[in-house]
Design a protein around this motif. Sequence first.
Motif, PDB file in Angstrom:
ATOM      1  N   SER A 194     -49.046   1.344-152.399  1.00 28.71           N
ATOM      2  CA  SER A 194     -47.783   1.837-151.830  1.00 28.71           C
ATOM      3  C   SER A 194     -47.803   3.355-151.685  1.00 28.71           C
ATOM      4  CB  SER A 194     -46.592   1.382-152.672  1.00 28.71           C
ATOM      5  OG  SER A 194     -46.620   1.959-153.945  1.00 28.71           O
ATOM      6  N   PHE A 195     -48.369   4.060-152.668  1.00 28.34           N
ATOM      7  CA  PHE A 195     -48.511   5.515-152.540  1.00 28.34           C
ATOM      8  C   PHE A 195     -49.443   5.858-151.383  1.00 28.34           C
ATOM      9  CE2 PHE A 195     -47.308   5.738-157.166  1.00 28.34           C
ATOM     10  CZ  PHE A 195     -46.122   6.405-156.956  1.00 28.34           C
ATOM     11  N   GLY A 196     -50.526   5.098-151.250  1.00 30.86           N
ATOM     12  CA  GLY A 196     -51.473   5.349-150.165  1.00 30.86           C
ATOM     13  C   GLY A 196     -50.880   5.095-148.799  1.00 30.86           C
ATOM     14  N   VAL A 197     -50.147   4.002-148.653  1.00 34.82           N
ATOM     15  CA  VAL A 197     -49.510   3.687-147.369  1.00 34.82           C
ATOM     16  C   VAL A 197     -48.461   4.745-147.023  1.00 34.82           C
ATOM     17  CG1 VAL A 197     -47.964   2.057-146.225  1.00 34.82           C
ATOM     18  CG2 VAL A 197     -49.979   1.215-147.409  1.00 34.82           C
ATOM     19  N   ALA A 198     -47.650   5.127-148.009  1.00 36.99           N
ATOM     20  CA  ALA A 198     -46.618   6.141-147.757  1.00 36.99           C
ATOM     21  C   ALA A 198     -47.250   7.481-147.377  1.00 36.99           C
ATOM     22  CB  ALA A 198     -45.734   6.310-148.986  1.00 36.99           C
ATOM     23  N   GLY A 199     -48.289   7.873-148.090  1.00 34.91           N
ATOM     24  CA  GLY A 199     -48.952   9.140-147.781  1.00 34.91           C
ATOM     25  C   GLY A 199     -49.626   9.131-146.423  1.00 34.91           C
ATOM     26  N   LEU A 200     -50.290   8.039-146.106  1.00 32.77           N
ATOM     27  CA  LEU A 200     -50.967   7.938-144.815  1.00 32.77           C
ATOM     28  C   LEU A 200     -49.960   7.864-143.678  1.00 32.77           C
ATOM     29  CD1 LEU A 200     -53.809   7.783-143.653  1.00 32.77           C
ATOM     30  CD2 LEU A 200     -53.625   5.300-143.741  1.00 32.77           C
ATOM     31  N   ASP A 201     -48.846   7.182-143.912  1.00 41.31           N
ATOM     32  CA  ASP A 201     -47.796   7.109-142.905  1.00 41.31           C
ATOM     33  C   ASP A 201     -47.249   8.500-142.603  1.00 41.31           C
ATOM     34  OD1 ASP A 201     -45.919   5.780-141.171  1.00 41.31           O
ATOM     35  OD2 ASP A 201     -44.400   6.109-142.719  1.00 41.31           O
ATOM     36  N   LEU A 209     -55.391  -2.114-139.697  1.00 41.37           N
ATOM     37  CA  LEU A 209     -56.688  -1.583-140.132  1.00 41.37           C
ATOM     38  C   LEU A 209     -56.509  -0.520-141.212  1.00 41.37           C
ATOM     39  CD1 LEU A 209     -59.726  -1.616-139.791  1.00 41.37           C
ATOM     40  CD2 LEU A 209     -59.488   0.115-138.023  1.00 41.37           C
ATOM     41  N   TRP A 210     -55.544   0.386-141.017  1.00 44.79           N
ATOM     42  CA  TRP A 210     -55.284   1.405-142.044  1.00 44.79           C
ATOM     43  C   TRP A 210     -54.755   0.758-143.320  1.00 44.79           C
ATOM     44  CZ3 TRP A 210     -57.587   5.712-142.233  1.00 44.79           C
ATOM     45  CH2 TRP A 210     -57.872   6.433-141.093  1.00 44.79           C
ATOM     46  N   THR A 211     -53.925  -0.282-143.158  1.00 42.50           N
ATOM     47  CA  THR A 211     -53.413  -1.005-144.321  1.00 42.50           C
ATOM     48  C   THR A 211     -54.568  -1.621-145.102  1.00 42.50           C
ATOM     49  OG1 THR A 211     -51.367  -1.507-143.153  1.00 42.50           O
ATOM     50  CG2 THR A 211     -51.875  -2.864-145.055  1.00 42.50           C
ATOM     51  N   PHE A 212     -55.528  -2.165-144.392  1.00 37.18           N
ATOM     52  CA  PHE A 212     -56.708  -2.758-145.011  1.00 37.18           C
ATOM     53  C   PHE A 212     -57.540  -1.700-145.742  1.00 37.18           C
ATOM     54  CE2 PHE A 212     -61.206  -4.157-144.403  1.00 37.18           C
ATOM     55  CZ  PHE A 212     -61.182  -5.192-145.319  1.00 37.18           C
ATOM     56  N   VAL A 213     -57.733  -0.550-145.118  1.00 35.21           N
ATOM     57  CA  VAL A 213     -58.503   0.537-145.743  1.00 35.21           C
ATOM     58  C   VAL A 213     -57.801   1.021-147.016  1.00 35.21           C
ATOM     59  CG1 VAL A 213     -59.287   2.921-145.428  1.00 35.21           C
ATOM     60  CG2 VAL A 213     -59.619   1.245-143.604  1.00 35.21           C
ATOM     61  N   VAL A 214     -56.480   1.187-146.942  1.00 37.02           N
ATOM     62  CA  VAL A 214     -55.717   1.591-148.126  1.00 37.02           C
ATOM     63  C   VAL A 214     -55.816   0.515-149.202  1.00 37.02           C
ATOM     64  CG1 VAL A 214     -53.376   2.012-148.995  1.00 37.02           C
ATOM     65  CG2 VAL A 214     -54.145   3.130-146.917  1.00 37.02           C
ATOM     66  N   LEU A 227     -49.009  -5.891-149.727  1.00 40.97           N
ATOM     67  CA  LEU A 227     -47.999  -5.787-150.786  1.00 40.97           C
ATOM     68  C   LEU A 227     -47.558  -4.346-150.984  1.00 40.97           C
ATOM     69  CD1 LEU A 227     -49.343  -8.339-153.417  1.00 40.97           C
ATOM     70  CD2 LEU A 227     -47.296  -8.558-152.007  1.00 40.97           C
ATOM     71  N   GLY A 228     -48.497  -3.410-150.828  1.00 44.62           N
ATOM     72  CA  GLY A 228     -48.154  -1.993-150.905  1.00 44.62           C
ATOM     73  C   GLY A 228     -47.175  -1.604-149.813  1.00 44.62           C
ATOM     74  N   ARG A 229     -47.342  -2.179-148.617  1.00 42.31           N
ATOM     75  CA  ARG A 229     -46.394  -1.917-147.524  1.00 42.31           C
ATOM     76  C   ARG A 229     -45.059  -2.588-147.785  1.00 42.31           C
ATOM     77  NH1 ARG A 229     -48.921  -1.622-141.578  1.00 42.31           N
ATOM     78  NH2 ARG A 229     -46.750  -1.179-141.142  1.00 42.31           N
ATOM     79  N   LEU A 230     -45.104  -3.770-148.381  1.00 42.34           N
ATOM     80  CA  LEU A 230     -43.891  -4.556-148.600  1.00 42.34           C
ATOM     81  C   LEU A 230     -42.927  -3.877-149.568  1.00 42.34           C
ATOM     82  CD1 LEU A 230     -42.545  -7.293-147.965  1.00 42.34           C
ATOM     83  CD2 LEU A 230     -43.676  -8.197-149.986  1.00 42.34           C
ATOM     84  N   VAL A 231     -43.454  -3.188-150.576  1.00 39.56           N
ATOM     85  CA  VAL A 231     -42.569  -2.567-151.563  1.00 39.56           C
ATOM     86  C   VAL A 231     -41.930  -1.274-151.057  1.00 39.56           C
ATOM     87  CG1 VAL A 231     -43.779  -3.589-153.523  1.00 39.56           C
ATOM     88  CG2 VAL A 231     -44.424  -1.320-152.757  1.00 39.56           C
ATOM     89  N   LEU A 232     -42.415  -0.760-149.934  1.00 48.45           N
ATOM     90  CA  LEU A 232     -41.837   0.465-149.361  1.00 48.45           C
ATOM     91  C   LEU A 232     -40.664   0.127-148.453  1.00 48.45           C
ATOM     92  CD1 LEU A 232     -45.043   2.440-148.344  1.00 48.45           C
ATOM     93  CD2 LEU A 232     -43.508   2.925-150.232  1.00 48.45           C
ATOM     94  N   PRO A 233     -39.581   0.876-148.551  1.00 46.09           N
ATOM     95  CA  PRO A 233     -38.462   0.626-147.644  1.00 46.09           C
ATOM     96  C   PRO A 233     -38.754   1.168-146.245  1.00 46.09           C
ATOM     97  CG  PRO A 233     -37.965   2.485-149.048  1.00 46.09           C
ATOM     98  CD  PRO A 233     -39.291   1.932-149.512  1.00 46.09           C
ATOM     99  N   GLY A 234     -38.170   0.545-145.251  1.00 45.85           N
ATOM    100  CA  GLY A 234     -38.303   1.037-143.888  1.00 45.85           C
ATOM    101  C   GLY A 234     -39.577   0.585-143.220  1.00 45.85           C
ATOM    102  N   ARG A 235     -39.810   1.159-142.052  1.00 38.93           N
ATOM    103  CA  ARG A 235     -40.961   0.803-141.237  1.00 38.93           C
ATOM    104  C   ARG A 235     -42.053   1.843-141.423  1.00 38.93           C
ATOM    105  NH1 ARG A 235     -43.148   1.215-136.025  1.00 38.93           N
ATOM    106  NH2 ARG A 235     -43.746  -0.801-135.181  1.00 38.93           N
ATOM    107  N   GLN A 236     -43.282   1.361-141.539  1.00 42.64           N
ATOM    108  CA  GLN A 236     -44.424   2.268-141.611  1.00 42.64           C
ATOM    109  C   GLN A 236     -45.127   2.264-140.257  1.00 42.64           C
ATOM    110  OE1 GLN A 236     -44.309  -0.309-144.200  1.00 42.64           O
ATOM    111  NE2 GLN A 236     -42.906   1.113-145.186  1.00 42.64           N
ATOM    112  N   HIS A 237     -45.594   3.428-139.857  1.00 48.38           N
ATOM    113  CA  HIS A 237     -46.209   3.590-138.543  1.00 48.38           C
ATOM    114  C   HIS A 237     -47.734   3.619-138.629  1.00 48.38           C
ATOM    115  CE1 HIS A 237     -42.120   5.226-138.111  1.00 48.38           C
ATOM    116  NE2 HIS A 237     -42.181   4.573-136.963  1.00 48.38           N
ATOM    117  N   ILE A 238     -48.294   2.768-139.467  1.00 51.38           N
ATOM    118  CA  ILE A 238     -49.756   2.646-139.533  1.00 51.38           C
ATOM    119  C   ILE A 238     -50.109   1.208-139.191  1.00 51.38           C
ATOM    120  CG2 ILE A 238     -49.993   4.485-141.239  1.00 51.38           C
ATOM    121  CD1 ILE A 238     -50.567   2.332-143.332  1.00 51.38           C
ATOM    122  N   GLY A 239     -51.302   1.009-138.703  1.00 53.15           N
ATOM    123  CA  GLY A 239     -51.735  -0.314-138.275  1.00 53.15           C
ATOM    124  C   GLY A 239     -52.316  -1.144-139.407  1.00 53.15           C
TER     125      GLY A 239
END
Length: 90
Positions: free
Chosen positions: A70-77, A29-34, A15-27
């Motif tokens: 979403s902040f974590g996914v964006a920062g890690l990306d 596993l990283w999504t799970f950790v975040v 859901l954190g990835r879903l609310v971010l616009p565009g494509r994220q370049h993390i896998g």
Amino acid sequence: MEISGVATALVIGLLGRLVLPGRQHIGVLWTFVVGIAAALLGTAIAGVFDVADTKGVDWIELAIQIALASFGVAGLDRLLDRPSVSNPGR
């Protein structure tokens, strides 16, 4: 962590990835950790503000967790998608 916690952390991360616009370049596993980090930290923050245990679904706690994810996914990306010498166009 039990199975429901693992599933919840994965959903929070997705859901954190879903609310971010565009494509994220993390896998995944990283999504799970975040998602795990966001779920734990979000529960702690909700506990501080006394909104962790409400009647029914804890919507405020869930919103806090998704915002943190979403902040974590964006920062890690941004951290993992730095241009390198071998791939300067990225």
